[in-house]
Design an enzyme around this catalytic site. Sequence first.
Site, short mmCIF file in Angstrom:
data_model
loop_
_atom_site.label_atom_id
_atom_site.label_comp_id
_atom_site.label_asym_id
_atom_site.label_seq_id
_atom_site.Cartn_x
_atom_site.Cartn_y
_atom_site.Cartn_z
N HIS A 1 -2.16 -3.12 -0.31
CA HIS A 1 -2.42 -1.71 -0.03
C HIS A 1 -1.88 -0.88 -1.20
CE1 HIS A 1 -3.65 -3.09 3.77
NE2 HIS A 1 -2.46 -3.27 4.28
N HIS B 1 -0.46 -9.79 0.78
CA HIS B 1 -0.36 -10.42 2.09
C HIS B 1 -1.73 -10.89 2.55
CE1 HIS B 1 -1.23 -6.18 2.97
NE2 HIS B 1 -1.78 -6.59 4.11
N ARG C 1 -8.80 -5.74 -2.06
CA ARG C 1 -8.94 -7.18 -1.81
C ARG C 1 -9.03 -7.95 -3.12
NH1 ARG C 1 -12.21 -4.32 1.63
NH2 ARG C 1 -11.63 -4.46 3.85
N GLU D 1 2.63 -0.87 6.40
CA GLU D 1 2.31 -1.30 7.74
C GLU D 1 3.34 -2.27 8.31
OE1 GLU D 1 -1.60 -2.86 7.09
OE2 GLU D 1 -0.91 -4.94 7.08
#
Length: 472
Positions: free
Chosen positions: A108, A296, A315, A143
């Site tokens: 992110h 991750h 990505r 997150e």
Amino acid sequence: MYPIQPVQKRYAWGSHSRLQSMFHLPTGAVPDSDGVASETLAEMWFSAHPQSPSFVEMDDGSYQKLTQVIQKDPLAMVGEKNSQIFGPVLPYLFKVISARIPLSLQVHPLDFEARAGFNRENAAGVPLHAPDRSFKDTLAKNEMVVALEPFTASVGFAPISTQLQILRVVDHPVAQRMVSALLARTFRPGLPPEEFSAADRMMPVSSLAWPDSRRRVFRAFYTAITAEPTDRDNITPALLDADRRLGSRKVHASIVNALQAAQAFPGDPSVLCLLMMNAVCLEEGESVYIPAGTPHAYIQGTAAEIMTNSDNVLRAGMTPKHKDIASLLHSLNCQPSSPIDPSSSMIATLAMQNMVTYRPHITEYMLVYGHVEADSTAWPLMGKIAHRYGDLVQRLGPRRLLMPQSGPRILLCTEGSIVVRSCNHQVILQQGEAVFIPSAEGQVDIVSTQQTEQHSFHMSDHGSFLLASTPV
């Protein structure tokens, strides 16, 4: 309190039955938001994100977008403090996710990279919903995941010694080139090893201040995500052989994660990146916090997920979706470090008999996972947590933790049924049902249906819940 409808997200990696069962939805092929029939259900969003807002049921029976409800009366909905800090928005995005196969290898973006990327794509005329768009908003995404059942993931970089221990025994040319990258030192600033000069050209400006170890991790990661995919799967046999040769429980979980990814994405060399990363195996109630920039990949399981109100995903591999390797590398945190457990540092104060609170050191959100019983018996999950943290919880004893009394809250019943009470309202929630609780509602209590004077014969005498909120 307003009933809130989650937004369904039907991605290929989702479950065939897990979320359908929790939210009492039909199984089988169901059209997604684009009208394409899908049998999988991956995420349920309780959201005030501009691109996918949830609908709430108002007092007059009408349904309105949560974004509009907040904008009409931000002081009542999110409170004065949150309005001043974040504006007339919900500062978090709350989800329940279920992964049947691994998700993409992703990062992110950092806050300044998100702003620059969003403005850059806007200037280029890329539509917000375009499949090749990377930045959906201007926010960094930090997150946190709380497991609702066994949940596996790869999070952040493991120590370089561990990376080398695994990669050295993987008989695959990309893995061996990754080993070379981890060993190739830079002896003079600005003069990288010639064979990895392409990787160094992709490093962000901040890399000028990096220690050499971070450059080596960057080069190895770059090597895997830019390697050409192959038509045949020659990675799985190499991973199986490495697992047999190592025979170590310490690294077994990392290889298992990579094996699952290789089977889901045959011929994709980026799965080898999982051998560089920490394998995370969460049991129910355990958690991990993932700051922006942390690489991750979620592997398998069902969990609650809460994050800053962003849908930005960069990505690098393990996906048929758009990959933005250049942007990802500019946000990539190459510092090896252990996964962050947001509950561990304050477990003695954040664990009560039937409630655990997860509060990372950020201002946007916190999460409560709780349980109520008619006879007030202890929640078995708490015994597991006490066992995990030794006698710390037992020695200090339960401490009073007030439920958030203000701010915007979303309450979801995950099992059985519960009663939510405030000074003005009382609502019964059954599994899969949720309410948005405005800041102006004040303090709420959550009890079992059997602890109230009015309940139906079919109501459960116990219930579990998730409460998303801004920090107390």
